[in-house]
Write an enzyme that holds these catalytic residues in place. Sequence first.
Site, mmCIF file in Angstrom:
data_model
loop_
_atom_site.group_PDB
_atom_site.id
_atom_site.type_symbol
_atom_site.label_atom_id
_atom_site.label_comp_id
_atom_site.label_asym_id
_atom_site.label_seq_id
_atom_site.Cartn_x
_atom_site.Cartn_y
_atom_site.Cartn_z
ATOM 1 C CG PHE A 156 28.773 32.258 21.874
ATOM 2 C CD1 PHE A 156 29.852 31.113 21.771
ATOM 3 C CD2 PHE A 156 27.951 32.227 22.847
ATOM 4 C CE1 PHE A 156 29.559 29.913 22.330
ATOM 5 C CE2 PHE A 156 27.569 30.797 23.490
ATOM 6 C CZ PHE A 156 28.623 29.684 23.416
ATOM 7 C CG ASP B 118 21.560 35.194 20.822
ATOM 8 O OD1 ASP B 118 21.040 35.459 22.038
ATOM 9 O OD2 ASP B 118 22.346 34.324 20.517
ATOM 10 C CE LYS C 61 24.838 33.459 28.903
ATOM 11 N NZ LYS C 61 25.288 33.184 27.632
#
Length: 401
Positions: free
Chosen positions: A135, A222, A251
């Site tokens: 993702f 990532d 995040k």
Amino acid sequence: MSATAAPSSPHVMNTYGRLPIALSHGQGCRVWDTEGRAYLDGLGGIAVNTLGHNHPELVPALQDQIAKLIHSSNYYHVPGQEQLATKLTELSGLTNAFFCCTGLEANEAALKLARKFGHDKGIERPEIVVYEAAFHGRSIATLSATGNPKVQQGFGPLVEGFIRVPLNDIDALKKATEGNPNVVAVFFETIQGEGGIHPMRWEYLRQVRELCDQRDWLMMIDEVQCGMGRTGKWFAHQWAGIKPDVMPLAKGLGSGVPIGAVVAGPRAANIFGPGNHGTTFGGNPLAMRAGIETIRIMEEHKLLENAANVGAHLKAALERELGGLAGVTEIRGQGLMLGIELDRPCGVILNRACEAGLLLSVTADSVIRLVPPLILSIAEADEIVAILAPIVKAFLEEPRK
Ligand SMILES: *Cc1c(COP(=O)(O)O)cnc(C)c1O
């Protein structure tokens, strides 16, 4: 939960299946809804609220910054960018950072870096290796890199130039790229988050690093979800003793203030020049202050150690309560990034935990995900298990639907 407690949002676009509560305020790892009910936060706003809620050192720092300057513009130097970039390069061993506002934006920048890296050496149709179940976000390019048909459904044509491979299989990676001169980068999460808490093996990371060196590919990791101390090291790939060339972050970096970053090493740090990439909000003084203070507070309060210790305690407790049960496939993850995979879809556990006063998520249909604030205490970890274990046990005893 009574139906009347459900706040409705007739004018908000219907992009999320939402639980019927609205949160009003928080303190530490505890949040309260608008009806006054308390919840233990096992989700941290999806791995975002690194310092929990209303942190006594973060809040005054942000208040101070808001009163000084929220936004200026990348037309000018932003001292906070230099300060945060310096800190991130120290922690990662890389050399330069670009700032943006979200995870997908950081990944989008990484993908652009990889393509320009290729173009700069004469590759006109650069290709990037991505992974099954990955993702990377919901922009057209990042959803194309994502390995989940549900995320892509309805948004074709997808961006081309991706080669997809399975996790942890170096032979599959070699085979998929054999004799292809257009490959420029390998792009993956150290621990897949949305895909169901699937870790890359350390040995595999070292093999990919070696292959990237041999073939002059960029290794792009990532760390949007697994980074920023969540696994007990600043960045999850550091457990394998390797360094990427490009590392998107977001995040947890700003403890809730929107922020993203792409940190790059020597091979990727000078690919962009003025005019190649930009963002209006990226690197604004408020977000930079949030990042700087988050890292400072993490260091001061030894939150990496806390994430490692409390995470190990939580995982062991979950193993003890749930590990042997029929229906529990695996308990995975590291530090405060844990997944409990069941052998059946278990989305309803999200609702039941919420009703019982625990916030968490279910991802990839059958994986219960815990990504709480990194300030979680041992007592709070025990409380998570005390609430969650009976819910999972009862769920597994029900007849399968
Ligand atoms: C959440 C996430 C993203 C996307 O971040 P947004 O801020 O939602 O755009 C990208 N990569 C990973 C690994 C993520 O967990």
